[in-house]
Scaffold this active site. Sequence first.
Site, PDB file in Angstrom:
ATOM      1  N   ASN A 195     -46.319 -11.121-100.909  1.00  0.00           N
ATOM      2  CA  ASN A 195     -45.939 -12.123 -99.910  1.00  0.00           C
ATOM      3  C   ASN A 195     -44.833 -11.648 -98.966  1.00  0.00           C
ATOM      4  O   ASN A 195     -44.275 -12.435 -98.215  1.00  0.00           O
ATOM      5  CB  ASN A 195     -45.490 -13.416-100.601  1.00  0.00           C
ATOM      6  N   ILE A 223     -41.309 -12.651 -94.732  1.00  0.00           N
ATOM      7  CA  ILE A 223     -41.631 -13.365 -95.971  1.00  0.00           C
ATOM      8  C   ILE A 223     -42.605 -14.497 -95.678  1.00  0.00           C
ATOM      9  O   ILE A 223     -42.378 -15.294 -94.771  1.00  0.00           O
ATOM     10  CB  ILE A 223     -40.336 -13.955 -96.586  1.00  0.00           C
ATOM     11  N   CYS A 224     -43.680 -14.558 -96.449  1.00  0.00           N
ATOM     12  CA  CYS A 224     -44.643 -15.644 -96.324  1.00  0.00           C
ATOM     13  C   CYS A 224     -44.256 -16.716 -97.341  1.00  0.00           C
ATOM     14  O   CYS A 224     -44.533 -16.587 -98.531  1.00  0.00           O
ATOM     15  CB  CYS A 224     -46.059 -15.132 -96.587  1.00  0.00           C
ATOM     16  N   LEU A 225     -43.581 -17.749 -96.836  1.00  0.00           N
ATOM     17  CA  LEU A 225     -43.098 -18.827 -97.701  1.00  0.00           C
ATOM     18  C   LEU A 225     -43.063 -20.093 -96.852  1.00  0.00           C
ATOM     19  O   LEU A 225     -42.476 -20.104 -95.770  1.00  0.00           O
ATOM     20  CB  LEU A 225     -41.698 -18.469 -98.223  1.00  0.00           C
ATOM     21  N   ASP A 265     -51.936 -16.466-101.039  1.00  0.00           N
ATOM     22  CA  ASP A 265     -51.453 -16.489 -99.661  1.00  0.00           C
ATOM     23  C   ASP A 265     -50.739 -15.170 -99.362  1.00  0.00           C
ATOM     24  O   ASP A 265     -49.566 -15.157 -99.020  1.00  0.00           O
ATOM     25  CB  ASP A 265     -50.501 -17.685 -99.479  1.00  0.00           C
TER      26      ASP A 265
END
Length: 151
Positions: free
Chosen positions: A77, A84-86, A121
């Site tokens: 992620n 950052i994928c959050l 994701d």
Amino acid sequence: MQRASRLTRELSLLATEPPPGITCWQNERLDDLRAQILGGVDTPYEKGIFNLEIIVPERYPFEPPKIRFLTPIYHPNIDSAGRICLDVLKLPPKGAWRPSLNISTLLTSIQLLMAEPNPDDPLMANIVQYKYNKQLFLLNARKWTEKYAGQ
């Protein structure tokens, strides 16, 4: 003005009562922060020290800070640029950012993401090992931690 007073309050709280394994400080300007997250025990990032950059936008807290890793990390992620994928780092409708959240909460969420990646994701599609070959993922993540985040 609201941003400055809120940031001052948040930084003061982060200095006096930091979340476990997290430090955060002002870099050169009030809207330019740095943070360190210690890799969690029993994760491939254990014993690593990961540096992050936090850029606080003019509209904070109505817009989330831009946070990225400065230390390379092998994680599905987090991409090679440290992005950052959050969901809490993005505005609705795609994201979950709310003005009630703060930098301490975001850093804690990133620390949790490090311990529990979200393989459904991924930002780094080539790190699919987490889902299909976890042992290989753990091995690579430990190697990167030793190489880039070792003390």
